[in-house]
Design a protein around this motif. Sequence first.
Motif, short mmCIF file in Angstrom:
data_model
loop_
_atom_site.label_atom_id
_atom_site.label_comp_id
_atom_site.label_asym_id
_atom_site.label_seq_id
_atom_site.Cartn_x
_atom_site.Cartn_y
_atom_site.Cartn_z
N ASP A 6 6.32 1.15 -3.71
CA ASP A 6 6.71 0.98 -5.11
C ASP A 6 5.55 1.47 -5.99
O ASP A 6 4.48 0.87 -6.01
CB ASP A 6 7.01 -0.48 -5.41
N GLY A 7 5.79 2.56 -6.72
CA GLY A 7 4.75 3.14 -7.55
C GLY A 7 4.33 2.27 -8.71
O GLY A 7 3.35 2.59 -9.40
N ARG A 8 5.04 1.18 -8.95
CA ARG A 8 4.68 0.28 -10.06
C ARG A 8 3.61 -0.73 -9.66
O ARG A 8 3.05 -1.40 -10.52
CB ARG A 8 5.92 -0.46 -10.56
N VAL A 9 3.33 -0.86 -8.36
CA VAL A 9 2.36 -1.86 -7.90
C VAL A 9 0.95 -1.41 -8.25
O VAL A 9 0.52 -0.30 -7.90
CB VAL A 9 2.48 -2.10 -6.38
N VAL A 10 0.24 -2.27 -8.97
CA VAL A 10 -1.15 -2.03 -9.37
C VAL A 10 -1.96 -3.25 -8.96
O VAL A 10 -1.54 -4.39 -9.20
CB VAL A 10 -1.28 -1.81 -10.89
N ALA A 11 -3.10 -3.04 -8.32
CA ALA A 11 -3.95 -4.16 -7.90
C ALA A 11 -5.15 -4.28 -8.82
O ALA A 11 -5.69 -3.28 -9.30
CB ALA A 11 -4.43 -3.95 -6.46
N LEU A 12 -5.56 -5.53 -9.07
CA LEU A 12 -6.72 -5.80 -9.91
C LEU A 12 -7.72 -6.66 -9.16
O LEU A 12 -7.35 -7.52 -8.35
CB LEU A 12 -6.32 -6.55 -11.19
N GLY A 34 5.79 -3.03 -17.63
CA GLY A 34 6.66 -2.52 -16.58
C GLY A 34 6.02 -2.33 -15.23
O GLY A 34 6.69 -1.94 -14.26
N ALA A 35 4.71 -2.59 -15.11
CA ALA A 35 4.05 -2.48 -13.80
C ALA A 35 4.27 -3.77 -13.00
O ALA A 35 4.81 -4.76 -13.50
CB ALA A 35 2.56 -2.23 -14.00
N LYS A 36 3.86 -3.73 -11.74
CA LYS A 36 3.94 -4.91 -10.87
C LYS A 36 2.52 -5.25 -10.41
O LYS A 36 2.08 -4.81 -9.35
CB LYS A 36 4.87 -4.64 -9.69
N PRO A 37 1.78 -6.01 -11.22
CA PRO A 37 0.38 -6.27 -10.91
C PRO A 37 0.17 -7.29 -9.80
O PRO A 37 0.90 -8.29 -9.71
CB PRO A 37 -0.18 -6.80 -12.24
N VAL A 38 -0.84 -7.02 -8.97
CA VAL A 38 -1.31 -7.97 -7.95
C VAL A 38 -2.77 -8.25 -8.27
O VAL A 38 -3.62 -7.36 -8.15
CB VAL A 38 -1.17 -7.39 -6.53
N GLY A 67 -6.33 5.36 -8.33
CA GLY A 67 -5.90 5.17 -9.70
C GLY A 67 -5.10 3.90 -9.93
O GLY A 67 -4.80 3.55 -11.07
N ARG A 68 -4.77 3.21 -8.84
CA ARG A 68 -3.94 2.01 -8.96
C ARG A 68 -4.68 0.75 -8.51
O ARG A 68 -4.07 -0.28 -8.22
CB ARG A 68 -2.64 2.19 -8.19
#
Length: 651
Positions: A355-361, A403-407, A380-381
């Motif tokens: 899923d290209g919306r998944v972004v990790a922090l 609209g992203a899916k942050p972790v 970049g994610r």
Amino acid sequence: MSTTQEHPVVHAQPAASREALEPAGSAVPGSLLADIDATGDPAQPGQTDVEIPGDPAALRALPPEDLPALARTLRRRLLEITSRSGGHLGPNLGVVELTIALHREFDSPREAIVFDTGHQAYVHKMLTGRAGLEGLRSAGGVSGYPDRGESEHDVVENSHASGSIAWAHGIDRARRLAGDPATTVAVIGDGALTGGVGLEALNELASDIGTRTVVVLNDNTRSYAPTVGGLARHLQDLRDGTVSAGEDLFTALGLHYIGPIDGHDHAALAPALAQARIAAEDPASSGVVLHVVTRKGAGFERAEADVMDHWHATGPFEIEPPTEAEVYPPADAPAPTTTWTACFGEAVLEAARADGRVVALSAAMVDPVGLTPMQRELPGRVLDVGIAEQLAMDTAAGLAHGGAKPVLALYSTFLNRAFDQLLLDVALHSEDVTVTLDRAGVTGDDGPSHHGIWDLAVTAQVPGASLWAPRDGERLAEALPSALGTGGPSVVRFPKGACPSELPATARIDAGDVLAGDPELPIDVLVVSIGALAHRAVEAARSLREQAGDDGPNVVVLDPVQALPLSSSIVDLAASAGAVVTVEDGVAERGIGAALAVRLAQRATVGTPMPPVRTLGVIQEFIPHAKRDAILAENGLDAAGIEASIRSVLG
């Protein structure tokens, strides 16, 4: 306003470049630590090491020419001790000369020295009567962080970053009110200065004319990883000389800035700290910032060459360089154990690929929380916001709204720092943020500030929160996509260390996975097991069964899989049981067991009373450092303790 022009800036050398502050040939190959000091000066023929002084007064009595030899002694002792016990080696190798200079200039404990974070305080301990660091990070031994129970020189028992300036300034204010002229010192890293409370404290310190607070900025360009953000770039400009003293941010705020100073140069540190004291004692001046440049892992080649974290923290190790067999283990060597962190790293990378919306922090801990594989493949994610959990949580809320899916990947203990944002920014707005908590539950060697025993209690108070506490690595791999697919705030927690073997379910019911016992028969005791203690709960139930035989009680061990919100199915099942025992690696008086007990009590009547409930967990106290298994056993969370609780509820 700043008084920079009244107190000339001290420079050890022209601040031309980073290399100018990093002497060539300073790293020590292998274990040849006795032959060279961190500044690259070889020991002179016949020169002997200097024994570690018993207290700061004895340290101040040493002639300056003995200090390089003392630094060699301290580094060798650090290696010898941490090679046996493990510990935070890299940060302490980097502050040897600085700590010597601090204790020669300032009169601890009369003049408080607050270390931020406390993992850089080993040398401080060694110079204040604990030269051998006896029993470092072992039960009953020296703590890996400052500890007031050990010494009057230890001011703040901290391992959470960024609070030292506020602490030191508060101490200074109290002492000025009492008429005490002592200077107070905060030692803070450039990484910790990315934390909000550190910047807030600098802002306040700059407005307090007459403060006697000195901020020693230990700039080694790193927390675990390289320091991020605009302030990091500004410090780089100061080191490179492209921004001059007087044109710096600190001076612009109204602080008195001195630096940059080579933090491994005894001859530069002494006058710089003396100048900082003079500036701090000026009643017309605000706070002082002394910018010191050091190298994490300084003096030990293997630490300095480690680009990942310069041996920030290590387990026991061989001081001599590893042999080829150690680097390349034989083919028949046992496979390395998979850790919970590694399992999470695989799961989040799979989710990001799908899923290209998944972004990790991350809050300055990309590698420790398992995000390195994702960062390498999808740089970049993966966002690193610095040591700023509040910022990370609100950024995640904004990402979700966009609209992203942050972790957001944190250590459990650091969730406490962002509770307000979790509650009122994420949950109140029902933003789809997934928080993963590494090192959940009892962690062991790092002591009270690192135990992750509050996250279950915290999450249970958040309206609309969902929580997964997987019992093994396979369940962790399933929990993350479940959390990403659930609306509102979701939390996935897992402990430190190696994943246990897979624990398959014997049956699946609406309330969750049955791990032992027969849910089709009347249930004498329902054991609700939350997370990685499931193996112990199953062992306890099997031991009871083996001892009692077929006529023994029907003890059903249930993993609810999704522990929050509590489902009506699990409450119904618990209400039908003869007794209920809950097991969780968190505070017993809060969390999942306590929430279940409340739900059972709310539906009970005189005619249909609730079953007796035992909520097993850790005591609501600050638990000192010891091995995880020992702490669990002490709190009745090993198999024997769980079995004893089941027997007690049966009467």
